[in-house]
Structure formats: structure tokens, C-alpha cells
Design an enzyme around this catalytic site. Structure first.
Site, PDB file in Angstrom:
ATOM      1  N   HIS A 157      14.166   3.780  58.060  1.00 59.17           N
ATOM      2  CA  HIS A 157      12.936   3.797  58.839  1.00 59.17           C
ATOM      3  C   HIS A 157      13.001   4.939  59.840  1.00 59.17           C
ATOM      4  O   HIS A 157      14.080   5.282  60.326  1.00 59.17           O
ATOM      5  CB  HIS A 157      12.752   2.464  59.588  1.00 59.17           C
ATOM      6  CG  HIS A 157      11.385   2.251  60.141  1.00 59.17           C
ATOM      7  ND1 HIS A 157      11.009   2.719  61.381  1.00 59.17           N
ATOM      8  CD2 HIS A 157      10.290   1.628  59.612  1.00 59.17           C
ATOM      9  CE1 HIS A 157       9.745   2.392  61.594  1.00 59.17           C
ATOM     10  NE2 HIS A 157       9.288   1.725  60.545  1.00 59.17           N
ATOM     11  N   ASP A 167       9.166  -3.559  54.217  1.00 61.22           N
ATOM     12  CA  ASP A 167       8.550  -3.422  52.899  1.00 61.22           C
ATOM     13  C   ASP A 167       9.465  -3.883  51.771  1.00 61.22           C
ATOM     14  O   ASP A 167       9.007  -4.099  50.650  1.00 61.22           O
ATOM     15  CB  ASP A 167       8.166  -1.955  52.646  1.00 61.22           C
ATOM     16  CG  ASP A 167       7.167  -1.432  53.656  1.00 61.22           C
ATOM     17  OD1 ASP A 167       6.132  -2.091  53.838  1.00 61.22           O
ATOM     18  OD2 ASP A 167       7.424  -0.388  54.269  1.00 61.22           O
TER      19      ASP A 167
END
Length: 489
Positions: free
Chosen positions: A313, A370
Site C-alpha cells: 500500500h 482488497d
């Protein structure tokens, strides 16, 4: 508004090679360890710009909505840990919190719920748009169109009026989930189902997605709990790409419905909201747990066509706190619904191997939100094409909260980044050369002609050759416009 703390005595000093110095004020947030250098006067006082592709080291605004500590893996909505909100709050409570700043009491929540329900109906003109989309249109393409079209119906907005701003926010929170379900129903050719006042926000989404006029539809409470968790986890996440897009659009004083449509368009990308779709594709490509080890080796060797999705991320350099919640929800949902998804075994094995491998540990590649969300949505019967749409309907809460904060607090300086120009230096325009002269052009003369077909990466000789060729082609392919005789029609 909570303002950033600053101490004029605490500054950073930028020193230039020519002996000049520029003092930069150090600004600190009200919570957290981040330190910001206030460079707003940098160009005015030094003539210099900063160069920061992707804005990886840039703060674009002040906000009191969401706090993220990437190294520690913390995500707070208005000070509340997001995982606590998932466990204890309903979606509309979290929405009220983000929009207003405090959790609602029972009376405030009931009033808010009533305002949302009142705005869930869709104008017939907008509904008629769904008849024009092709049967295979991607639901996100439909969402970009219909959310933007809301600005046609609600064009009376006065951004300086607080009541108008609040109404725009409520309308968007209420209508986007309904539009999302309409997009899905249109894509599969089923009749649109209207929301019901006796259902919760999450329950209404499931009802509008899966009910038909043929029979009564009873919402599974396990599925409703999962959707409620998904929505809260995705409501806001600081200045991500789509939220920044909404703020940039809003800084031009654009209609808020158009601003949210811009956010939807940005979210569509596979590097942003479409990442959960990409994770499912990756897991399907791996196939079985036995293939995971080889997949990991292919990732490490950067094999062409192999991409690791759902790990890492931009902000988090630790385990994404939202991913921990989502992983737990996936296990609960599949167990309670009795769903057996082989992809969950593949996902668990990939996570296990990756978290023990130095390659991933050194690069701080941990699962993000996700990674597991797509598996949970599959278990609920939600098609892959709707994954990003669900992200959009959830993130709408954050988008309108960010837009409202920006407008109400006067943070309306229009976004206008600069660029580091790497093109051709200034040059003079050459006169147009007539066709008989083309064959006599030297390469140097031809390279100075402004013609279609040149590319910035070509050399001067390549430009010359293309220029001369283009002139010859133009001469050979000249044509006359034929005007039909209207008297014979």
C-alpha cells in the site's frame, strides 16, 4: 476546524549553492508523528518548485476526517478505530460520523435515516437513462454517466448555503447505492427494484440487487452484516487518488454531483478501486494451493505477465488494519453461509508464504483491504463487475464529507500543480512549403516543417525522413469534396 500546530521558532533551512537560504515553517498535525514542511511561499521567495511525481511526499490539504499511520497500521474515522466501528456501528452511523464529526444519538440517527430514505427515490429522467445503455455495459461506466447526470436534475445548488451543501451530501449518500443496483439490474436485463423503508441501508442494497417482482425476497442477516462491514471499511481513506480527484474538481467550484462522478471515474482504475477484481483474477490464475510456491518465485523473478495484487500500500508499511477485519469477515461469512470457495485456500497459502519470505518482508508487502474483500463478495453472490461499484457507493460517504469540509472551511484554492518541462526549446515557425518544392527538400529543411506523424522521441533524421514522406503522401492522396445534387434526392 482543528488547525495544525506550528511553532515559528521551529523551522527547516533550505540552503542553495549560491549561498541563499530559505526558512521553511515546520507544521505538525494535532495527532500523529508526521512532520510537514510548509512550502507555500517557496516559489514566491526562491523561484523554485518542488518535483514530486505521484505526490508521495506532499500534503494537499488540512482535514479532520480520517487519520492514517502507515508504519503502525492505524486507521481512524474522526478518532475512532475503523475496526471498532465495523464491530459496533451501522453504516449510517459511520456515515453521520464522517459527515458531521460526531456519532449520532438515537434521535439524530433516526432523523438522518429518515432524510436518507426520503432521498433514495431516483428521478424518472435519470431512470430513463438506463434504457440507453447496452446490455454489456460495465456497471462502472454506467455509474460515471448517471452520477454526473444528477447535476442536471439538481442544478440549483448554492455552495455558500450550508443547507444546500448538506442536502447535496445526503442526496448522494442515498442515491448512489440505488443507482449502483439499477446499473447491475440493467446490465443483466432484470427489472429495477425500489428500496424499502423497513430495511436498513445494507439490507436495502441486497434487496435491490437480488430481489425480483416474482417472489418475496428475505435478506440474509449474515449477508447484511458483511455488506455493512464492507461499506464502513471503504467509506474514507484520507487523500487517495479518487478523493484527491473530488477535491481538485471541487476546488474549481464544480457542481458536487459532477465532482463525485469524477471520483467514480478515478476509482474505476485497477490500481485503485478495481484492485479487488484484479486479486480474484490473480487467485484464479494461480488455481490451486500447490501452485502458490511457483507463483511466488515468478513474482520474485519478475516474470513477464505475473503480478502480485492485493499486497502493499502507498501509505501502510504494516498490515492494513482494514485487511485484518476483512480476513475475519471472510471466514465468518463463508462458514455461516456454508460456502466453499477454493480461492480462499489459495489466498491463505499465498499470504502465509509471502509473510515468511524475506523478499516481501524487506519490501513491507502485507495484504491490503482488497486482498480478501473479493472472496467475501463472491460468497454473497455479487458478480466481479460490481466489486468496484460497491467500493464507489461506500466511498461516496467519504467523498461528500471531504467536499463539504473543503467548501465549508474555505479551502478552495484551485488545484494547479506545475510540471517539469522536458520538451523542445522555443523555435520559430517555418513558412509552409508548396507541393512542387517537396521533392527538393533537404533533410534539414524537412525536419523543420511542422507535420503530423512526428513523435517527440524520434531523432532529427527520422523527423526529416517522415516529414518528406508525409508531404509526398499528402500530395498523392489529395481529393475533391463531392457535393451531392439535392435536386435528385
Amino acid at each position: 476546524m482543528a488547525t495544525a500546530a506550528s511553532d515559528d521558532s521551529e523551522v527547516a533551512v533550505l540552503k542553495f549553492a549560491d549561498g541563499r537560504e530559505h526558512r521553511i515553517k515546520i507544521v505538525k498535525p494535532t495527532f500523529g508523528d508526521d512532520v510537514f514542511l510548509d512550502i507555500r511561499d517557496l516559489h514566491a521567495k526562491t523561484g523554485c518548485f518542488t518535483f514530486d511525481p505521484g505526490f508521495t511526499s506532499t500534503g494537499s490539504c488540512m482535514s479532520a476526517i480520517t487519520f492514517i499511520d502507515g508504519p503502525k497500521g492505524i486507521c481512524l474515522y474522526r478518532g475512532y478505530p475503523v475496526q471498532e466501528l465495523v464491530e459496533r456501528a451501522q453504516a449510517l452511523e459511520a456515515a453521520y460520523l464522517l459527515l458531521v464529526g460526531e456519532l449520532p444519538n438515537p434521535k439524530q440517527l433516526e432523523q438522518f435515516r429518515g432524510e436518507i430514505q426520503k432521498e433514495m427515490l431516483i428521478h424518472e429522467k435519470i431512470k430513463a437513462m438506463f434504457n440507453t445503455f447496452t446490455i454489456n455495459a460495465h456497471p462502472m461506466a454506467i455509474m460515471v454517466a448517471v452520477v454526473g447526470a444528477l447535476s442536471c436534475v439538481f442544478s440549483e445548488l448554492d455552495p455558500a448555503n450550508e443547507l444546500h451543501r448538506n442536502l447535496a451530501c445526503i442526496r448522494l449518500i442515498a442515491k448512489v447505492p440505488v443507482l449502483a443496483c439499477m446499473a447491475y439490474k440493467s446490465s443483466i436485463g432484470q427489472p429495477i427494484m425500489y428500496p424499502r423503508t423497513d430495511l436498513s441501508f445494507a439490507e436495502n442494497f441486497l434487496y435491490m440487487m437480488f430481489a425480483t417482482p416474482m417472489e418475496d425476497y428475505k435478506v440474509n442477516p449474515v449477508a447484511a452484516k458483511a455488506v455493512n462491514a464492507f461499506m464502513i471499511l471503504h467509506m474514507d481513506h484520507e487523500q487517495n487518488a479518487s478523493t484527491s480527484t473530488v477535491r481538485i474538481a471541487g476546488s474549481s467550484q464544480a457542481n458536487p454531483y459532477a465532482c463525485i462522478a469524477a471520483g467514480v471515474a478515478c476509482l474505476w482504475g485497477p490500481a485503485h478501486g478495481g484492485a479487488n477484481e484484479a486479486v480474484i483474477e490473480m487467485l484464479e490464475q494461480i488455481g490451486t494451493k500447490e501452485n502458490v510456491a511457483q507463483f511466488v518465485e515468478d513474482v520474485k523473478n519478475k516474470k513477464e505477465g505475473v503480478r502480485l495484487m492485493g499486497f502493499g500500500h502507498r501509505v501502510y508499511k504494516n498490515y492494513d488494519p482494514r485487511a485484518r477485519v476483512m480476513k475475519k469477515m471472510v471466514a465468518e461469512v463463508l462458514a455461516e453461509l456454508g460456502v466453499v470457495d477454493p480461492l480462499l485456500g489459495v489466498a491463505n497459502e499465498l499470504e502465509k508464504i509471502a509473510l515468511e519470505d524475506d523478499y516481501f518482508i524487506k519490501r513491507k508487502l502485507y495484504p491490503n483491504v482488497d486482498y480478501y474483500s473479493g472472496i467475501m463478495l463472491r460468497a454473497l453472490g455479487i458478480p466481479t463487475s460490481m466489486f468496484t461499484v460497491m467500493f464507489a457507493m461506500s466511498r461516496t460517504v467519504g467523498w461528500v464529507s471531504q467536499w463539504n469540509e473543503m467548501v465549508s472551511e474555505g479551502q478552495m484554492k484551485i488545484g494547479r500543480p506545475r510540471q517539469l518541462y522536458v520538451g523542445t526549446p522555443q523555435r520559430e515557425y517555418s513558412c509552409v512549403i508548396t507541393e512542387p518544392e517537396v521533392d527538393n527538400l533537404s533533410q534539414a529543411e524537412a525536419s523543420n516543417c511542422c507535420l503530423f506523424g512526428q513523435t517527440s522521441g524520434a531523432s532529427g533524421q527520422e523527423h526529416a525522413a517522415r516529414s518528406a514522406t508525409s508531404m509526398k503522401v499528402k500530395k498523392a492522396s489529395s481529393f475533391k469534396m463531392v457535393v451531392p445534387d439535392v435536386s435528385t434526392r
